[in-house]
Design a protein around this motif. Structure first.
Motif, PDB file in Angstrom:
ATOM      1  N   UNK A  86       0.834  -1.193   0.000  1.00 39.45           N
ATOM      2  CA  UNK A  86       0.000   0.000   0.000  1.00 39.45           C
ATOM      3  C   UNK A  86       0.870   1.243   0.000  1.00 39.45           C
ATOM      4  N   UNK A  87       0.469   2.232  -0.791  1.00 37.12           N
ATOM      5  CA  UNK A  87       1.204   3.495  -0.891  1.00 37.12           C
ATOM      6  C   UNK A  87       0.690   4.407   0.212  1.00 37.12           C
ATOM      7  N   UNK A  88       1.615   4.919   1.026  1.00 36.93           N
ATOM      8  CA  UNK A  88       1.213   5.715   2.182  1.00 36.93           C
ATOM      9  C   UNK A  88       1.594   7.179   2.069  1.00 36.93           C
ATOM     10  N   UNK A  89       2.263   7.559   0.998  1.00 43.21           N
ATOM     11  CA  UNK A  89       2.679   8.950   0.827  1.00 43.21           C
ATOM     12  C   UNK A  89       1.493   9.889   0.711  1.00 43.21           C
ATOM     13  N   UNK A  90       1.772  11.169   0.752  1.00 44.52           N
ATOM     14  CA  UNK A  90       0.710  12.179   0.756  1.00 44.52           C
ATOM     15  C   UNK A  90      -0.184  12.120  -0.471  1.00 44.52           C
ATOM     16  N   UNK A  91       0.359  11.693  -1.624  1.00 49.75           N
ATOM     17  CA  UNK A  91      -0.440  11.613  -2.842  1.00 49.75           C
ATOM     18  C   UNK A  91      -0.868  10.194  -3.176  1.00 49.75           C
ATOM     19  N   UNK A  92      -0.544   9.240  -2.323  1.00 51.95           N
ATOM     20  CA  UNK A  92      -0.780   7.850  -2.669  1.00 51.95           C
ATOM     21  C   UNK A  92      -1.930   7.175  -1.961  1.00 51.95           C
ATOM     22  N   UNK A  93      -2.706   7.919  -1.207  1.00 51.57           N
ATOM     23  CA  UNK A  93      -3.798   7.312  -0.475  1.00 51.57           C
ATOM     24  C   UNK A  93      -4.756   6.615  -1.441  1.00 51.57           C
ATOM     25  N   UNK A  94      -5.031   5.337  -1.197  1.00 41.97           N
ATOM     26  CA  UNK A  94      -5.924   4.588  -2.061  1.00 41.97           C
ATOM     27  C   UNK A  94      -5.215   3.871  -3.183  1.00 41.97           C
ATOM     28  N   UNK A  95      -3.879   3.871  -3.174  1.00 42.94           N
ATOM     29  CA  UNK A  95      -3.112   3.193  -4.206  1.00 42.94           C
ATOM     30  C   UNK A  95      -2.294   2.052  -3.614  1.00 42.94           C
ATOM     31  N   UNK A  96      -1.966   1.090  -4.474  1.00 41.71           N
ATOM     32  CA  UNK A  96      -1.010   0.073  -4.056  1.00 41.71           C
ATOM     33  C   UNK A  96      -0.098  -0.298  -5.217  1.00 41.71           C
ATOM     34  N   UNK A  97       1.096  -0.756  -4.854  1.00 40.55           N
ATOM     35  CA  UNK A  97       2.035  -1.305  -5.811  1.00 40.55           C
ATOM     36  C   UNK A  97       1.851  -2.813  -5.810  1.00 40.55           C
ATOM     37  N   UNK A 106      14.383 -14.686  -7.158  1.00 37.31           N
ATOM     38  CA  UNK A 106      14.212 -13.455  -6.378  1.00 37.31           C
ATOM     39  C   UNK A 106      14.610 -13.650  -4.921  1.00 37.31           C
ATOM     40  N   UNK A 107      14.904 -12.531  -4.303  1.00 43.58           N
ATOM     41  CA  UNK A 107      15.165 -12.466  -2.872  1.00 43.58           C
ATOM     42  C   UNK A 107      14.022 -11.648  -2.281  1.00 43.58           C
ATOM     43  N   UNK A 108      13.135 -12.302  -1.558  1.00 45.65           N
ATOM     44  CA  UNK A 108      11.923 -11.653  -1.066  1.00 45.65           C
ATOM     45  C   UNK A 108      12.236 -10.468  -0.150  1.00 45.65           C
ATOM     46  N   UNK A 109      13.197 -10.603   0.725  1.00 43.51           N
ATOM     47  CA  UNK A 109      13.548  -9.503   1.632  1.00 43.51           C
ATOM     48  C   UNK A 109      14.040  -8.286   0.847  1.00 43.51           C
ATOM     49  N   UNK A 110      14.879  -8.520  -0.155  1.00 41.84           N
ATOM     50  CA  UNK A 110      15.372  -7.406  -0.967  1.00 41.84           C
ATOM     51  C   UNK A 110      14.248  -6.792  -1.800  1.00 41.84           C
ATOM     52  N   UNK A 111      13.347  -7.629  -2.298  1.00 46.63           N
ATOM     53  CA  UNK A 111      12.220  -7.117  -3.085  1.00 46.63           C
ATOM     54  C   UNK A 111      11.344  -6.213  -2.229  1.00 46.63           C
ATOM     55  N   UNK A 112      11.069  -6.627  -0.996  1.00 44.85           N
ATOM     56  CA  UNK A 112      10.264  -5.808  -0.086  1.00 44.85           C
ATOM     57  C   UNK A 112      10.977  -4.494   0.208  1.00 44.85           C
ATOM     58  N   UNK A 113      12.277  -4.551   0.418  1.00 42.78           N
ATOM     59  CA  UNK A 113      13.066  -3.343   0.694  1.00 42.78           C
ATOM     60  C   UNK A 113      13.013  -2.377  -0.494  1.00 42.78           C
ATOM     61  N   UNK A 114      13.235  -2.894  -1.688  1.00 46.29           N
ATOM     62  CA  UNK A 114      13.207  -2.050  -2.889  1.00 46.29           C
ATOM     63  C   UNK A 114      11.818  -1.463  -3.126  1.00 46.29           C
ATOM     64  N   UNK A 115      10.785  -2.277  -2.925  1.00 52.33           N
ATOM     65  CA  UNK A 115       9.415  -1.799  -3.137  1.00 52.33           C
ATOM     66  C   UNK A 115       9.079  -0.682  -2.153  1.00 52.33           C
ATOM     67  N   UNK A 116       9.524  -0.810  -0.913  1.00 55.41           N
ATOM     68  CA  UNK A 116       9.297   0.248   0.079  1.00 55.41           C
ATOM     69  C   UNK A 116       9.990   1.539  -0.345  1.00 55.41           C
ATOM     70  N   UNK A 117      11.230   1.422  -0.807  1.00 55.74           N
ATOM     71  CA  UNK A 117      11.989   2.589  -1.244  1.00 55.74           C
ATOM     72  C   UNK A 117      11.301   3.269  -2.432  1.00 55.74           C
TER      73      UNK A 117
END
Length: 124
Positions: A86-97, A106-117
């Motif tokens: 879920x996107x939590x930034x000021x313009x991202x309410x109601x959006x998800x990646x 894949x490396x799940x931990x790295x994927x989660x880290x990159x997606x958060x960034x």
């Protein structure tokens, strides 16, 4: 700040094993942008279906009286990971990646880290 198109390109290049990605409005179920996917992975259909996943989880949390925010949801298949953030930034309410990963590459931990960034820099 990065646009939807730039963010999707970054996901697909920065995350090892990425098969497809989307930015989705979960109030409507519409994908604002997709990249990757293919015949076996229709990201538009996946966007709409995963909107239902988020809505169900939000309803369940409300019924349980949980006040925490959803960070991400992981669905593990035999050969893939499906990651919803879920996107939590000021313009991202109601959006998800939405990110689909090849489980063997894949490396799940790295994927989660990159997606958060990437989520933190998304500008819609």
């Amino acid at each position: 700040m990065a646009s939807v198109e730039v963010s999707l390109k970054e996901i697909m290049t920065a995350v090892e094993g990425a098969l497809g990605a989307a930015v989705v409005d979960y109030s409507s179920g519409m994908a604002l942008g997709t990249l990757g996917g293919g015949k076996e992975l229709d990201l538009t259909v996946a966007a709409a279906g995963n909107t239902d996943v988020i809505r169900a989880k939000v309803r369940t949390m409300e019924m349980l009286g949980l006040t925490s925010q959803i960070e991400d949801i992981l669905i593990t298949l035999g050969s893939q990971y499906h990651l919803i953030r879920l996107v939590t930034g000021r313009n991202g309410n109601g959006l998800f990646l939405y990110l689909v990963l090849d489980k063997s590459r894949s490396n799940l931990a790295m994927a989660r880290h990159q997606l958060k960034r990437i989520e933190e820099n998304l500008e819609v």
